[in-house]
Motif scaffolding. Structure first.
Motif, PDB file in Angstrom:
ATOM      1  N   TYR A   1      45.731   7.363 -25.715  1.00  0.00           N
ATOM      2  CA  TYR A   1      45.556   6.142 -26.509  1.00  0.00           C
ATOM      3  C   TYR A   1      44.428   6.372 -27.497  1.00  0.00           C
ATOM      4  CZ  TYR A   1      43.559   1.393 -27.195  1.00  0.00           C
ATOM      5  OH  TYR A   1      43.022   0.251 -27.717  1.00  0.00           O
ATOM      6  N   ASP A   2      44.538   5.720 -28.632  1.00  0.00           N
ATOM      7  CA  ASP A   2      43.447   5.724 -29.597  1.00  0.00           C
ATOM      8  C   ASP A   2      43.339   4.311 -30.144  1.00  0.00           C
ATOM      9  OD1 ASP A   2      41.442   6.842 -31.286  1.00  0.00           O
ATOM     10  OD2 ASP A   2      42.880   6.748 -32.940  1.00  0.00           O
ATOM     11  N   GLY A   3      42.237   3.655 -29.887  1.00  0.00           N
ATOM     12  CA  GLY A   3      42.100   2.278 -30.316  1.00  0.00           C
ATOM     13  C   GLY A   3      40.759   1.727 -29.899  1.00  0.00           C
ATOM     14  N   PRO A   4      40.582   0.420 -30.031  1.00  0.00           N
ATOM     15  CA  PRO A   4      39.278  -0.175 -29.707  1.00  0.00           C
ATOM     16  C   PRO A   4      38.949  -0.032 -28.225  1.00  0.00           C
ATOM     17  CG  PRO A   4      40.908  -1.886 -30.133  1.00  0.00           C
ATOM     18  CD  PRO A   4      41.552  -0.585 -30.496  1.00  0.00           C
ATOM     19  N   ALA A   5      37.680   0.122 -27.952  1.00  0.00           N
ATOM     20  CA  ALA A   5      37.252   0.321 -26.566  1.00  0.00           C
ATOM     21  C   ALA A   5      35.887  -0.297 -26.350  1.00  0.00           C
ATOM     22  CB  ALA A   5      37.211   1.806 -26.240  1.00  0.00           C
ATOM     23  N   LEU A   6      35.700  -0.784 -25.159  1.00  0.00           N
ATOM     24  CA  LEU A   6      34.423  -1.370 -24.770  1.00  0.00           C
ATOM     25  C   LEU A   6      33.867  -0.562 -23.614  1.00  0.00           C
ATOM     26  CD1 LEU A   6      32.347  -3.706 -24.895  1.00  0.00           C
ATOM     27  CD2 LEU A   6      33.889  -5.030 -23.446  1.00  0.00           C
TER      28      LEU A   6
ATOM     29  N   LEU B   1      31.672 -10.060 -25.201  1.00  0.00           N
ATOM     30  CA  LEU B   1      32.142  -8.733 -25.599  1.00  0.00           C
ATOM     31  C   LEU B   1      33.637  -8.540 -25.335  1.00  0.00           C
ATOM     32  CD1 LEU B   1      29.178  -6.384 -24.655  1.00  0.00           C
ATOM     33  CD2 LEU B   1      30.187  -6.667 -26.919  1.00  0.00           C
ATOM     34  N   ARG B   2      34.119  -9.096 -24.233  1.00  0.00           N
ATOM     35  CA  ARG B   2      35.543  -8.930 -23.926  1.00  0.00           C
ATOM     36  C   ARG B   2      36.380  -9.567 -25.030  1.00  0.00           C
ATOM     37  NH1 ARG B   2      39.255 -11.908 -21.348  1.00  0.00           N
ATOM     38  NH2 ARG B   2      41.031 -10.802 -20.409  1.00  0.00           N
ATOM     39  N   GLN B   3      35.972 -10.763 -25.479  1.00  0.00           N
ATOM     40  CA  GLN B   3      36.712 -11.413 -26.565  1.00  0.00           C
ATOM     41  C   GLN B   3      36.627 -10.601 -27.849  1.00  0.00           C
ATOM     42  OE1 GLN B   3      38.786 -14.079 -26.257  1.00  0.00           O
ATOM     43  NE2 GLN B   3      39.365 -13.470 -28.342  1.00  0.00           N
ATOM     44  N   ARG B   4      35.466 -10.000 -28.094  1.00  0.00           N
ATOM     45  CA  ARG B   4      35.326  -9.151 -29.295  1.00  0.00           C
ATOM     46  C   ARG B   4      36.279  -7.957 -29.227  1.00  0.00           C
ATOM     47  NH1 ARG B   4      30.766  -9.488 -32.605  1.00  0.00           N
ATOM     48  NH2 ARG B   4      31.866  -7.829 -33.721  1.00  0.00           N
ATOM     49  N   LEU B   5      36.477  -7.441 -28.011  1.00  0.00           N
ATOM     50  CA  LEU B   5      37.416  -6.327 -27.843  1.00  0.00           C
ATOM     51  C   LEU B   5      38.841  -6.785 -28.177  1.00  0.00           C
ATOM     52  CD1 LEU B   5      38.135  -3.445 -26.811  1.00  0.00           C
ATOM     53  CD2 LEU B   5      38.273  -4.421 -24.509  1.00  0.00           C
ATOM     54  N   ILE B   6      39.196  -7.977 -27.701  1.00  0.00           N
ATOM     55  CA  ILE B   6      40.529  -8.524 -27.989  1.00  0.00           C
ATOM     56  C   ILE B   6      40.688  -8.741 -29.499  1.00  0.00           C
ATOM     57  CG2 ILE B   6      41.989 -10.575 -27.680  1.00  0.00           C
ATOM     58  CD1 ILE B   6      40.799 -10.761 -24.812  1.00  0.00           C
ATOM     59  N   ASP B   7      39.647  -9.287 -30.122  1.00  0.00           N
ATOM     60  CA  ASP B   7      39.697  -9.529 -31.575  1.00  0.00           C
ATOM     61  C   ASP B   7      39.916  -8.222 -32.332  1.00  0.00           C
ATOM     62  OD1 ASP B   7      39.212 -12.128 -30.947  1.00  0.00           O
ATOM     63  OD2 ASP B   7      37.081 -12.098 -31.515  1.00  0.00           O
TER      64      ASP B   7
ATOM     65  N   TYR C   1      38.747  -1.233 -21.546  1.00  0.00           N
ATOM     66  CA  TYR C   1      37.395  -1.535 -21.092  1.00  0.00           C
ATOM     67  C   TYR C   1      37.026  -0.542 -19.998  1.00  0.00           C
ATOM     68  CZ  TYR C   1      33.559  -3.572 -18.549  1.00  0.00           C
ATOM     69  OH  TYR C   1      32.363  -3.736 -17.913  1.00  0.00           O
ATOM     70  N   PHE C   2      35.964   0.214 -20.242  1.00  0.00           N
ATOM     71  CA  PHE C   2      35.492   1.224 -19.287  1.00  0.00           C
ATOM     72  C   PHE C   2      34.348   0.609 -18.490  1.00  0.00           C
ATOM     73  CE2 PHE C   2      37.478   3.364 -22.794  1.00  0.00           C
ATOM     74  CZ  PHE C   2      38.288   4.295 -22.180  1.00  0.00           C
ATOM     75  N   ASP C   3      34.643   0.276 -17.269  1.00  0.00           N
ATOM     76  CA  ASP C   3      33.685  -0.450 -16.442  1.00  0.00           C
ATOM     77  C   ASP C   3      32.726   0.487 -15.733  1.00  0.00           C
ATOM     78  OD1 ASP C   3      32.436  -2.425 -14.974  1.00  0.00           O
ATOM     79  OD2 ASP C   3      33.915  -2.350 -13.368  1.00  0.00           O
TER      80      ASP C   3
ATOM     81  N   TYR D   1      40.203  -0.726 -17.534  1.00  0.00           N
ATOM     82  CA  TYR D   1      41.176  -1.810 -17.646  1.00  0.00           C
ATOM     83  C   TYR D   1      41.819  -1.811 -19.024  1.00  0.00           C
ATOM     84  CZ  TYR D   1      38.807  -3.859 -13.593  1.00  0.00           C
ATOM     85  OH  TYR D   1      38.258  -4.075 -12.364  1.00  0.00           O
ATOM     86  N   ARG D   2      43.090  -2.134 -19.059  1.00  0.00           N
ATOM     87  CA  ARG D   2      43.712  -2.527 -20.317  1.00  0.00           C
ATOM     88  C   ARG D   2      43.424  -4.026 -20.496  1.00  0.00           C
ATOM     89  NH1 ARG D   2      49.251   0.193 -18.836  1.00  0.00           N
ATOM     90  NH2 ARG D   2      48.985   2.281 -19.692  1.00  0.00           N
ATOM     91  N   VAL D   3      42.835  -4.364 -21.606  1.00  0.00           N
ATOM     92  CA  VAL D   3      42.591  -5.777 -21.923  1.00  0.00           C
ATOM     93  C   VAL D   3      43.584  -6.138 -23.026  1.00  0.00           C
ATOM     94  CG1 VAL D   3      40.908  -7.453 -22.754  1.00  0.00           C
ATOM     95  CG2 VAL D   3      40.157  -5.558 -21.288  1.00  0.00           C
ATOM     96  N   TYR D   4      44.592  -6.931 -22.667  1.00  0.00           N
ATOM     97  CA  TYR D   4      45.704  -7.177 -23.598  1.00  0.00           C
ATOM     98  C   TYR D   4      45.344  -8.211 -24.661  1.00  0.00           C
ATOM     99  CZ  TYR D   4      48.772  -4.360 -20.689  1.00  0.00           C
ATOM    100  OH  TYR D   4      49.342  -3.316 -20.025  1.00  0.00           O
ATOM    101  N   ALA D   5      45.847  -7.959 -25.865  1.00  0.00           N
ATOM    102  CA  ALA D   5      45.580  -8.866 -26.983  1.00  0.00           C
ATOM    103  C   ALA D   5      46.393 -10.149 -26.862  1.00  0.00           C
ATOM    104  CB  ALA D   5      45.912  -8.159 -28.302  1.00  0.00           C
ATOM    105  N   ASP D   6      47.538 -10.094 -26.143  1.00  0.00           N
ATOM    106  CA  ASP D   6      48.405 -11.289 -26.082  1.00  0.00           C
ATOM    107  C   ASP D   6      48.076 -12.202 -24.905  1.00  0.00           C
ATOM    108  OD1 ASP D   6      49.286  -9.886 -23.894  1.00  0.00           O
ATOM    109  OD2 ASP D   6      51.290  -9.464 -24.664  1.00  0.00           O
TER     110      ASP D   6
END
Lengths: 612, 302
Positions: free
Chosen positions: A321-326, A459-465, A477-479, A504-509
Motif C-alpha cells: 500500500y502507498d497512502g496516508p499513514a498515522l 489525529l484519526r479524523q485527520r487521517l480519514i480526511d 494507523y501504526f499503533d 489498523y486500516r482506518v476506512y474513509a467510508d
C-alpha cells in the motif's frame, strides 16, 4: 545498516539480519534482556541483595591511575610512542531471572570487572585508529574482583603491554596505507583535543533487591501464560544491573560513573495458520526493581498481550500500500531514530563507505519547518517516563551535551565523538560504546519536537480526511512497532524498514477500523521525512538498546504521533511452518489442536485509538 | 519462535557442548512377537519405563510427552515418527579463577538442556539428516510438570516438522545417485535399557578452594620472571536423562572436578614458556590437596 527493535530477535528479523550483515555495520535498538554479550551466571546464593559496587575511597581508581602513570612514562621511551592512553574499568553486578509457564528458565547472577585499555600511537593528526584500523586502539580483559592493588595492577600491565604490541604495528600500517592510497575527501584529524574532566567520589546507592521475592513474582507472572493455549511461548525476564564505570586517561581525565538499571521484558509469541510468527512485547525500565509496575498491572498487561495475539492471529494479511499513514508517538520515535538519527552520527560523515545523506546539508532544510530534533543525554525524564539514553559523561570522558541537530527543519549539527569530521572538530559528548569496542558518535535521547500540532484525539479524523483527499479507501494507523533497521552504506539503497506489530486500516467510508498483520514500513530518508503533515500534541517515549559499530548502548527516542501524507508498506517475509500439531500440555482434553481459539468477531477486535 | 527461545538461553546451550557424558548401561531385553503381542509388549515397556522413573518429575514429564507424541503426533502427508528420543543434561557447576593472587571469576550455575530427536521412516532409512538431527531447548529449572512439558512439547513439535522436511530432502538427494542399496541401516535397533541411578549433587567447599586459587596464583610475588599466572577450577554435577520411544529410561549422574594452574614467562630470546599443571577427577576426595597444588620452584623450572 542499523536496526531498532523492541524485543529479542525473532527468526524473521534474524533472517533479515543475515541478509544485510555482510555489507554494513548493524544497529539494533532493542528493549530486551540478555543484550550484554556475557555469560550470565554467578553465585547461587540466596542473598536477597545484589552485591554492592565499591565506591570511594576507590582502590581500583587509585591503582588505575598509578598503573597508567607508570605505563605512559615507560612507553614514552618506545618508538613509536603512544600519545594517548586511557583505562576504562567497568564493575557490573547483574542478576537475571527468566520465567516461562510458572517456572524459572534462568536464575543467575554475575559479577565482573572488565577493563578496556585504549592506546593511540602516532599523533592526533594520524594515529593507529585511522580508517579500517580503528579496532587496534583497544585491548580488553577481565580484572580481579577485589581491591588487591597488586593483582589489578599486574593485569592492567599485561593488557597495556598487549595493546602496545597491537597499536604500534597498526600505526606503521596506517602510515603506509595512507601514503599509497588516494587522498581522502575529509582530511580531519583522527582525535580531537579536549579538556580533561574530573569527577570522582560519586556515591553509589545500591537499590535493595529482594531476589527471592522476585523469583516468586517472575514465576507467578510467567505462569499467567498458562491460561492461554494460543500463546505458544511466553516469557517474563528481569535484569537488575548495578554498574560503576571508571575512566582515567593520560590527559588527566578521571571520571567515576555509577549507575543502576532494572529492566523487565514480557514476551508472548504465537503463529498464524499461514505460519506467520506473531509477537507482543512489553518492556519496563526503572532505576530499581521497586520502580517497576505492580504485579497486578503486569498481569493485566499479560492478559492484553494474549488478547492482542488472539486478534492478530485472526486478522487478515495486509497488502502492499502507498497512502496516508498515522504513526503513534512510539512508532514515530523509532522512525526518527532509524531514518534520521543514525544518519546524523558524526563518524558516518567521514567514512567514504557511508551514504552521507546529510553530510553536506548543514544549514539546509531537511525536515518540515515545524519540526526540530535534539539529542539530549542530560534529560532524565519526559512525560513521566525515565529515559534510557541519559548520562553525564560519554565513554570518552566528554561531558554530555544537548545537541540541537535540527532547528526548525534546518540541519545544524551532528552527534560527535572525539573523531572530528569536516567542520566539526570537537566532541559534543556523544562518543559511546559498549565495553570492549571503540567509541563512535551515537544517539542518547533523541527528542523530536513540533510547533504544528493537533490534539491527539483529532489525529484519526485527520487521517480519514487525508485518505478522502487522496481518493484512498483507507489510511493506515501504526499503533505499535517492534523495531526497525536502516541501511547507511553507499553500496546499498539508502532504505529503511520499520517493523510494526499492531496496524489498523482506518476506512474513509466510516467502516469500523480493521486490524491487519504482516506489513513493514519501507522508504528512503530524504523522501519520507518531507511527507510529515502534522503531529500530535504529546511526546511519547521509546526506550531501547541500540547496537551499531560501537556495540549496544541504551537509548531513548521521543516523538509525538505523526501524520504522513504518504507512506509505503510491503509484505513481511515470514515462516510457513504450521502452528503446533498437538494442544499444549494442560489442554489435551479440551482442544484438538494447539490453536486454542476461534475467529474473533469484528466487534470484539481491539479498537484503534491514537495512543503512544 | 524457535530462535527466540534459543536467544534467551543460547549461552547456556553453548556451555553444554562437549559436556555430554557417555551412558553406562545395564541391559534389559524386551521381547516382541506379532502385532498384538507387540502392542502389549510396548505398553508393558512404557509401563516399566514409568515405574523406573519412580516419581522423578523430570523423567515423568519426559515420559508423559513421549507417550502423547507417540500416540498422536501426526501431520497430513507426513508419516508418524517411528522413534522419539529425549536427552536432558541437568548440570550444576561451580567455576572460579584467580589471577595474581585475587579472584577474577566466581560463579555457580544450574541449567537444563533438552535435545529431542524425532525420526521418520524406519530403521533402514530415516530422516536423520540436516535439520532432522534434532532440536535443542532450555528446560525450566523447577520441577513444575506443566512448565517442563510445555517446552518439551514445543521442541518435539519442531523436531517432528524438521524431520518431515529432512526425510523428503534426503529421499530426493538419494534419487540423484545410482549407488547400490545402502548396505547398513540408518539407525541400529538396540535392546531397551533401564538404568535409573541416584541423582548426583555438587558438594564442595567453595570458600576453601577460592582461597587456594588465590594463594597459588599469588606466588608470583616470589618470582619476578613470571609474566602471568592464574589458577582455575570447574566442579560439576551432571545428571543426564535419556528416554526413548523404544522404552529406554536412563538417568546417569557424574561428578567432575578439574583444577588447572597456568603460568608463563619469556626467555631472553623472546621464546614464550609456560607450565600448565592440570588435575581432573571424578570424586571430590580425589582432588589434590592444597599442598600438592601449590607449585614448587615453578619459576626456576620455567
Amino acid at each position: 545498516m542499523n536496526i531498532l527493535r523492541s524485543q529479542p530477535a525473532t527468526k524473521n528479523v534474524r533472517l533479515q539480519l543475515k541478509e544485510v550483515l555482510r555489507v554494513a555495520a548493524c544497529c539494533a535498538m532493542a528493549v530486551q534482556l540478555g543484550f550484554a554479550p556475557v555469560t550470565l551466571a554467578g553465585p547461587a546464593s540466596s542473598s536477597t541483595k545484589t552485591q554492592p559496587v565499591k565506591t570511594a575511597p576507590d582502590a581500583v581508581l587509585n591503582v588505575m591511575q598509578a598503573e597508567l602513570s607508570r605505563a605512559t612514562t615507560s612507553l614514552a621511551k618506545s618508538q613509536p610512542a603512544p600519545y594517548y592512553v586511557s583505562y576504562t574499568v567497568n564493575d557490573q553486578s547483574i542478576v537475571v531471572l527468566v520465567g516461562a509457564y510458572g517456572s524459572l528458565l534462568t536464575n543467575a547472577a554475575l559479577q565482573r570487572r572488565q577493563a578496556d585499555v585504549t592506546m593511540r600511537v602516532g599523533s592526533p593528526a594520524l594515529d593507529n585508529t585511522h580508517g579500517q584500523s580503528r579496532a587496534s586502539g583497544m585491548t580488553s580483559g577481565n580484572l580481579p574482583l577485589g581491591d588487591d592493588s597488586d593483582a589489578i595492577g599486574r593485569v592492567l600491565w599485561e593488557l597495556t603491554d598487549r595493546e602496545y604490541k597491537r597499536a604500534a604495528p597498526a600505526f606503521l600500517n596506517v602510515k603506509t596505507n595512507t601514503a599509497v592510497r588516494a587522498e581522502e575527501e575529509d582530511k580531519s584529524p583522527d582525535f580531537s583535543k579536549e579538556a580533561p574532566q574530573t569527577r570522582v567520589g560519586q556515591s553509589v546507592t545500591i537499590p535493595n533487591f529482594d531476589r527471592a521475592a522476585w523469583e516468586g513474582e517472575i514465576r507467578r507472572l510467567s505462569g499467567a501464560f498458562r491460561k492461554y493455549p494460543g500463546v505458544y511461548f511466553g516469557t517474563v525476564a528481569l535484569q537488575v544491573q548495578n554498574s560503576n564505570s571508571r575512566l582515567v586517561s593520560s590527559e588527566g581525565t578521571a571520571i567515576q560513573s555509577p549507575s543502576a538499571t532494572t529492566r523487565l521484558v514480557m514476551e508472548a509469541q504465537t503463529r498464524a495458520d499461514d505460519g506467520m510468527e506473531l509477537l507482543r512485547v512489553e518492556t519496563f525500565q526503572a532505576p530499581s526493581a521497586s520502580g517497576l509496575p505492580s504485579e497486578a498491572e503486569l498481569s493485566a498487561k499479560i492478559d492484553k498481550m494474549a488478547d492482542d495475539l488472539k486478534a492478530l492471529r485472526n486478522a487478515p494479511v495486509a497488502e502492499p500500500y502507498d497512502g496516508p499513514a498515522l504513526l503513534s508517538g512510539r512508532a514515530a520515535a523509532v522512525f526518527f531514530h532509524e531514518v534520521l538519527g543514525h544518519r546524523l552520527e558524526g563518524h558516518r560523515q567521514r567514512d567514504e563507505d557511508e551514504g552521507q545523506t546529510f553530510t553536506k546539508k548543514i544549514d539546509q532544510e531537511v525536515l518540515p519547518k515545524f519540526l526540530s530534533v535534539a539529542d539530549d543525554p542530560t534529560v532524565h525524564e519526559v512525560a513521566g517516563v525515565k529515559l534510557a539514553g541519559s548520562y553525564d559523561f560519554d565513554n570518552e570522558g566528554s561531558p554530555a551535551q544537548r545537541v540541537d541537530v535540527i532547528q526548525n527543519g534546518i540541519l545544524k549539527s551532528f552527534l560527535m565523538s572525539r573523531m572530528p569530521v569536516k567542520g566539526f572538530s570537537q566532541s559534543n559528548g556523544h562518543g559511546r560504546n559498549q565495553p570492549g569496542l571503540m567509541a563512535t558518535g551515537r544517539q542518547g535521547n533523541l527528542i523530536v519536537s513540533s510547533t504544528q500540532t493537533v490534539p491527539e484525539s483529532q489525529l484519526r479524523q485527520r487521517l480519514i480526511d487525508e485518505a478522502k483527499k487522496q481518493g484512498k479507501p483507507y489510511g493506515l494507523y501504526f499503533d505499535d512497532i517492534q523495531g526497525g533497521f536502516t541501511l547507511t552504506t553507499r553500496q546499498l539503497p539508502q532504505a529503511f524498514q520499520v517493523l510494526p506489530v499492531i496496524v489498523y486500516r482506518v476506512y474513509a467510508d466510516g467502516r469500523p477500523d480493521e486490524l491487519v498483520r504482516g506489513v513493514d514500513i519501507v522508504g528512503t530518508p530524504l523522501a519520507a521525512l518531507t511527507r510529515i503533515v502534522t503531529t500530535g500534541d504529546q511526546q511519547h517515549v521509546f526506550n531501547g538498546v541500540c547496537g551499531a559499530e560501537s556495540g549496544n548502548v541504551p537509548v531513548a527516542a521521543v516523538a509525538p504521533a505523526m501524520l504522513f501524507s504518504e507512506m509505503e508498506v510491503q509484505k513481511r517475509g515470514h515462516s510457513h511452518e504450521r502452528p503446533p500439531i498437538l494442544p499444549p500440555p494442560g489442554f489435551e482434553g479440551t482442544l484438538t489442536t494447539a490453536q486454542g481459539d476461534t475467529a474473533i468477531p469484528a466487534t470484539q477486535q481491539p479498537k484503534a485509538e491514537v495512543k503512544p | 519462535m524457535r530462535s527466540t527461545r534459543r536467544t534467551s538461553a543460547f549461552l547456556l546451550v553453548t556451555l553444554l557442548v562437549g559436556a555430554t557424558a557417555l551412558l553406562q548401561t545395564a541391559i534389559a531385553r524386551a521381547s516382541a512377537g506379532g502385532d498384538d503381542a507387540a502392542k502389549t509388549g510396548a505398553a508393558d515397556t512404557m509401563a516399566a519405563a514409568h515405574a523406573a522413573a519412580n516419581g522423578d518429575p523430570l523423567l515423568e514429564a519426559l515420559l508423559t510427552e513421549l507417550d502423547r507424541s507417540k500416540a498422536k503426533l501426526k501431520m497430513d502427508q507426513v508419516a508418524r515418527p517411528y522413534y522419539i528420543e529425549y536427552r536432558v543434561n541437568d548440570v550444576d557447576e561451580f567455576q572460579a579463577e584467580a589471577a595474581f593472587g585475587a579472584l577474577r571469576e566466581n560463579q555457580r550455575m544450574h541449567y537444563r538442556v533438552l535435545h529431542v530427536v524425532v525420526r521418520i521412516g524406519d530403521y533402514k532409512q530415516d530422516s536423520y539428516y540436516n535439520q532432522g538431527t534434532g532440536e535443542t531447548n532450555v528446560l525450566p529449572l523447577d520441577d513444575d510438570p506443566i512448565a517442563l512439558r510445555h517446552l518439551i512439547w514445543l521442541a518435539t513439535d519442531e523436531a517432528y516438522k524438521a524431520a518431515g522436511q529432512a526425510y523428503t530432502e534426503k529421499l530426493a538427494a538419494l534419487e540423484q545417485f545410482s549407488a547400490e542399496a545402502q548396505p547398513v541401516d540408518d539407525f541400529a535397533k538396540e535392546p531397551v535399557v533401564t538404568d535409573v541411578q541416584p541423582v548426583v549433587t555438587l558438594k564442595v567447599d567453595d570458600t576453601a578452594w577460592k582461597k587456594t586459587l588465590e594463594d597459588v596464583s599469588g606466588l608470583y610475588r616470589q618470582y619476578a620472571d613470571v609474566q602471568s599466572v592464574s589458577a582455575s577450577l570447574r566442579f560439576a554435577a551432571a545428571n543426564e536423562y535419556l528416554v526413548n520411544s523404544e522404552g529406554t529410561v536412563t538417568r546417569i549422574g557424574k561428578n567432575t572436578y578439574s583444577v588447572q594452574l597456568n603460568s608463563a614467562a619469556q626467555a631472553e630470546d623472546g621464546m614464550r614458556l609456560s607450565r600448565n599443571p592440570f588435575w581432573m577427577v571424578a570424586k571430590a576426595e580425589e582432588l589434590p590437596t592444597r599442598s600438592s597444588v601449590m607449585p614448587k620452584k615453578c619459576s626456576t623450572r620455567l
